[in-house]
Design an enzyme around this catalytic site. Structure first.
Site, PDB file in Angstrom:
ATOM      1  N   LYS A  54       6.791   0.146  10.179  1.00 35.72           N
ATOM      2  CA  LYS A  54       6.636  -1.189  10.781  1.00 35.72           C
ATOM      3  C   LYS A  54       7.874  -1.561  11.587  1.00 35.72           C
ATOM      4  CE  LYS A  54       3.435  -2.765   7.244  1.00 35.72           C
ATOM      5  NZ  LYS A  54       3.243  -3.334   5.917  1.00 35.72           N
ATOM      6  N   GLN A  98       6.144  -6.989   1.648  1.00 31.52           N
ATOM      7  CA  GLN A  98       5.401  -5.752   1.370  1.00 31.52           C
ATOM      8  C   GLN A  98       4.832  -5.770  -0.056  1.00 31.52           C
ATOM      9  OE1 GLN A  98       4.824  -3.217   3.687  1.00 31.52           O
ATOM     10  NE2 GLN A  98       3.463  -2.410   2.116  1.00 31.52           N
ATOM     11  N   ASP A 121       0.546 -11.465   7.818  1.00 30.79           N
ATOM     12  CA  ASP A 121      -0.432 -10.683   7.053  1.00 30.79           C
ATOM     13  C   ASP A 121      -1.726 -11.477   6.862  1.00 30.79           C
ATOM     14  OD1 ASP A 121       0.075  -8.072   6.392  1.00 30.79           O
ATOM     15  OD2 ASP A 121       1.278  -8.537   4.604  1.00 30.79           O
TER      16      ASP A 121
END
Ligand code: NAD
Length: 296
Positions: A54, A98, A121
């Site tokens: 990422k 994460q 997200d």
């Protein structure tokens, strides 16, 4: 193979190109560089690989990447304090924590402490509610990538019968909401669904997000249907470690009209959509026009 291959790798490169163009314009015309902060707690090897990837791709499209690596035993208070700091930092437009988090941390609490407009997200309860009510939101990256590929292949999805196999909060449920938003007739199938083969056989669009290697055989697929395989399963075959999806690719490709491969389908689209969400969040934060085609 009769089916058209939906090339997620090529599509993701195109999306990254669009993001990079928009980032360049933001820098040139507005003096703004979008920034993505990624928070990793602990040393889960798969998470480390994702975070590295990422960060690399964020920098490649011209955005700022801020990586925060915390010890596995970080307290909830310290993690929440970091998120608060990032929420209030104007150079950070997207925040990603994460998952999975170490067991002593409350995942829901942590995710819901991210400012919803920076929640790239799309897991914050506000974004879930906004998506469910058809309002502008941050959309979870994997289902957004699937939707982009479906729209690209079909144009309009209106009136199509779609079956989503899997009802997780990160893939199945938001995928179903997005398909509903595009006027599909949507069925969500799951581990308790009766007669799954018959349910799947009715679908013009099948999205498989289960996590069971090659569970969906070709004879469940209606002739000409479009198959989106979200599954990523590592198995051993002929003495080698290989990645396979939730769909038996070889037999499904004989029946489907179009199909995504694993690897090279949904996977690359997920990070591309994270970058797209970050540039969208940056535009919204600055009251600037959003890039077209990069949101739901
Ligand atoms: P999950 O474990 O949270 O959910 C799986 C779902 O499948 C559940 O809702 C369950 O009801 C359903 N299910 C289980 N067994 C079933 C059965 N026999 N028949 C029908 N339904 C069944 O998983 P998830 O997080 O949604 O991920 C699903 C898959 O997608 C995994 O392989 C994961 O690795 C992959 N994934 C890929 C990406 C990507 O970027 N490509 C992103 C997220 C997840």
């Amino acid at each position: 193979m009769a089916a058209t291959l939906i090339d997620g790798k090529a599509f993701a490169a195109k999306v990254r190109g669009q993001v990079a163009e928009h980032v360049a314009r933001l820098k040139e015309q507005n003096g703004i560089t979008p920034g993505l902060a990624v928070v990793l707690v602990g040393e889960d090897p798969a998470s480390q690989v994702y975070v590295r990837s990422k960060g690399k791709q964020t920098v490649e499209v011209g955005m700022n990447s801020y990586e925060h690596k915390l010890e596995a035993d970080t307290s909830e208070a310290d993690l929440l304090a970091l998120i608060d700091q990032l929420n209030n930092d104007p150079s950070v437009h997207g925040i990603l924590v994460q998952l999975p988090l170490p067991k002593h941390l409350d995942e829901d609490l942590v995710i819901n402490s991210i400012a919803p407009e920076k929640d790239v997200d799309g897991f914050h309860i506000s974004n879930v509610g906004l998506l469910g009510t058809g309002q502008k939101s941050m959309v979870p990256c994997t289902p957004l990538g699937c939707l982009m590929m479906l729209r690209d292949h079909h144009g309009s999805l209106s009136g199509m019968d779609a079956v989503v196999i899997g009802r997780s909060n990160i893939v199945g449920k938001p995928m179903a909401q997005l398909l509903l938003g595009d006027s599909c007739t949507v069925t969500i199938a799951h581990s308790r669904t009766k007669d799954l083969p018959d349910v799947v056989r009715r679908a013009d669009i099948v999205v498989a997000a289960v996590g069971r290697p090659e569970m969906v055989p070709g004879d469940w697929i209606k002739d000409g249907a479009t198959v989106i395989d979200v599954g990523i399963n590592r198995i051993e075959r002929d003495g080698k470690n290989v990645l396979v999806g939730d769909v038996d690719f070889a037999s499904a490709a004989e029946r489907a009209g179009a199909i995504t491969p694993v690897p090279g389908g949904v996977g690359p689209m997920t990070i591309a959509c994270l970058l797209a969400n970050t540039v969208t969040a940056c535009c919204r934060a600055n009251n600037l026009a959003e890039p077209e085609g990069l949101t739901a």
